[in-house]
Design a protein around this motif. Sequence first.
Motif, PDB file in Angstrom:
ATOM      1  N   TRP A  15       0.808  -1.213   0.000  1.00  0.00           N
ATOM      2  CA  TRP A  15       0.000   0.000   0.000  1.00  0.00           C
ATOM      3  C   TRP A  15       0.842   1.264   0.000  1.00  0.00           C
ATOM      4  O   TRP A  15       0.428   2.292  -0.537  1.00  0.00           O
ATOM      5  CB  TRP A  15      -0.956   0.019   1.193  1.00  0.00           C
ATOM      6  CG  TRP A  15      -0.244   0.229   2.502  1.00  0.00           C
ATOM      7  CD1 TRP A  15       0.276  -0.730   3.309  1.00  0.00           C
ATOM      8  CD2 TRP A  15       0.055   1.466   3.119  1.00  0.00           C
ATOM      9  NE1 TRP A  15       0.893  -0.169   4.399  1.00  0.00           N
ATOM     10  CE2 TRP A  15       0.769   1.197   4.302  1.00  0.00           C
ATOM     11  CE3 TRP A  15      -0.188   2.803   2.788  1.00  0.00           C
ATOM     12  CZ2 TRP A  15       1.226   2.206   5.154  1.00  0.00           C
ATOM     13  CZ3 TRP A  15       0.265   3.799   3.644  1.00  0.00           C
ATOM     14  CH2 TRP A  15       0.956   3.494   4.814  1.00  0.00           C
ATOM     15  N   GLU A  18       1.194   3.365  -3.250  1.00  0.00           N
ATOM     16  CA  GLU A  18       0.040   3.866  -3.996  1.00  0.00           C
ATOM     17  C   GLU A  18       0.275   5.248  -4.615  1.00  0.00           C
ATOM     18  O   GLU A  18       0.061   5.443  -5.813  1.00  0.00           O
ATOM     19  CB  GLU A  18      -1.208   3.896  -3.116  1.00  0.00           C
ATOM     20  CG  GLU A  18      -2.431   4.356  -3.877  1.00  0.00           C
ATOM     21  CD  GLU A  18      -3.718   4.220  -3.088  1.00  0.00           C
ATOM     22  OE1 GLU A  18      -4.717   4.811  -3.544  1.00  0.00           O
ATOM     23  OE2 GLU A  18      -3.746   3.530  -2.052  1.00  0.00           O
ATOM     24  N   ILE A  35      -7.911   0.937  -8.034  1.00  0.00           N
ATOM     25  CA  ILE A  35      -7.086   0.498  -6.903  1.00  0.00           C
ATOM     26  C   ILE A  35      -8.012   0.031  -5.797  1.00  0.00           C
ATOM     27  O   ILE A  35      -8.957   0.729  -5.430  1.00  0.00           O
ATOM     28  CB  ILE A  35      -6.184   1.634  -6.384  1.00  0.00           C
ATOM     29  CG1 ILE A  35      -5.216   2.095  -7.489  1.00  0.00           C
ATOM     30  CG2 ILE A  35      -5.405   1.163  -5.148  1.00  0.00           C
ATOM     31  CD1 ILE A  35      -4.348   3.276  -7.094  1.00  0.00           C
ATOM     32  N   SER A  36      -7.736  -1.160  -5.270  1.00  0.00           N
ATOM     33  CA  SER A  36      -8.526  -1.695  -4.164  1.00  0.00           C
ATOM     34  C   SER A  36      -7.611  -2.380  -3.160  1.00  0.00           C
ATOM     35  O   SER A  36      -6.476  -2.723  -3.464  1.00  0.00           O
ATOM     36  CB  SER A  36      -9.591  -2.666  -4.684  1.00  0.00           C
ATOM     37  OG  SER A  36      -9.005  -3.681  -5.462  1.00  0.00           O
ATOM     38  N   GLU A  37      -8.122  -2.571  -1.951  1.00  0.00           N
ATOM     39  CA  GLU A  37      -7.394  -3.265  -0.899  1.00  0.00           C
ATOM     40  C   GLU A  37      -7.263  -4.739  -1.274  1.00  0.00           C
ATOM     41  O   GLU A  37      -8.174  -5.316  -1.874  1.00  0.00           O
ATOM     42  CB  GLU A  37      -8.144  -3.126   0.417  1.00  0.00           C
ATOM     43  CG  GLU A  37      -7.481  -3.793   1.581  1.00  0.00           C
ATOM     44  CD  GLU A  37      -8.295  -3.636   2.864  1.00  0.00           C
ATOM     45  OE1 GLU A  37      -7.957  -4.343   3.824  1.00  0.00           O
ATOM     46  OE2 GLU A  37      -9.241  -2.837   2.890  1.00  0.00           O
ATOM     47  N   TRP A  51      -4.484  -2.188   7.299  1.00  0.00           N
ATOM     48  CA  TRP A  51      -4.145  -1.256   6.220  1.00  0.00           C
ATOM     49  C   TRP A  51      -2.908  -0.422   6.516  1.00  0.00           C
ATOM     50  O   TRP A  51      -2.038  -0.268   5.677  1.00  0.00           O
ATOM     51  CB  TRP A  51      -5.352  -0.358   5.965  1.00  0.00           C
ATOM     52  CG  TRP A  51      -5.252   0.367   4.682  1.00  0.00           C
ATOM     53  CD1 TRP A  51      -5.065   1.698   4.522  1.00  0.00           C
ATOM     54  CD2 TRP A  51      -5.315  -0.177   3.363  1.00  0.00           C
ATOM     55  NE1 TRP A  51      -5.021   2.021   3.192  1.00  0.00           N
ATOM     56  CE2 TRP A  51      -5.172   0.887   2.468  1.00  0.00           C
ATOM     57  CE3 TRP A  51      -5.480  -1.457   2.857  1.00  0.00           C
ATOM     58  CZ2 TRP A  51      -5.202   0.713   1.093  1.00  0.00           C
ATOM     59  CZ3 TRP A  51      -5.507  -1.623   1.491  1.00  0.00           C
ATOM     60  CH2 TRP A  51      -5.367  -0.547   0.623  1.00  0.00           C
ATOM     61  N   ASN A  56      -1.829  -4.569   1.443  1.00  0.00           N
ATOM     62  CA  ASN A  56      -1.500  -4.580   0.014  1.00  0.00           C
ATOM     63  C   ASN A  56      -2.602  -3.888  -0.756  1.00  0.00           C
ATOM     64  O   ASN A  56      -3.735  -3.772  -0.281  1.00  0.00           O
ATOM     65  CB  ASN A  56      -1.381  -6.014  -0.515  1.00  0.00           C
ATOM     66  CG  ASN A  56      -0.031  -6.621  -0.257  1.00  0.00           C
ATOM     67  OD1 ASN A  56       0.888  -5.966   0.186  1.00  0.00           O
ATOM     68  ND2 ASN A  56       0.091  -7.905  -0.531  1.00  0.00           N
ATOM     69  N   ILE A  57      -2.266  -3.464  -1.960  1.00  0.00           N
ATOM     70  CA  ILE A  57      -3.257  -2.957  -2.881  1.00  0.00           C
ATOM     71  C   ILE A  57      -3.228  -3.787  -4.159  1.00  0.00           C
ATOM     72  O   ILE A  57      -2.214  -4.416  -4.481  1.00  0.00           O
ATOM     73  CB  ILE A  57      -3.052  -1.469  -3.216  1.00  0.00           C
ATOM     74  CG1 ILE A  57      -1.651  -1.214  -3.785  1.00  0.00           C
ATOM     75  CG2 ILE A  57      -3.349  -0.598  -2.011  1.00  0.00           C
ATOM     76  CD1 ILE A  57      -1.423   0.204  -4.303  1.00  0.00           C
TER      77      ILE A  57
END
Length: 96
Positions: A15, A18, A35-37, A51, A56-57
């Motif tokens: 993450w 990003e 972009i998502s978790e 988070w 991670n993304i």
Amino acid sequence: MTAQPKTLLTIITEWVLENSLVDDFKRLGVIGYTISEARGLGTHGLRTGNWRKDGNIRVDIVADSDQCARIVDQLRADYDRDYGLLMYSCPVDLHG
């Protein structure tokens, strides 16, 4: 409706990258991304989705295959040595 052949590039990474990735995408001419978790288990260990600590993304980009190849090359050069980075692609038909 005619489908346009494109490539779906998926990037799984830490993450913390990003904002840097978003800057890279702008510089590389990417016109859209999602972009998502992301959570799971892999070669870099368990990613619990806490988070702020170890999340991670997942980034999805649909573009032509040449642009996806340029993105992969640039991200490998910039981040692969120091960050967990998994990238894969597959052909897709874009409708609409």
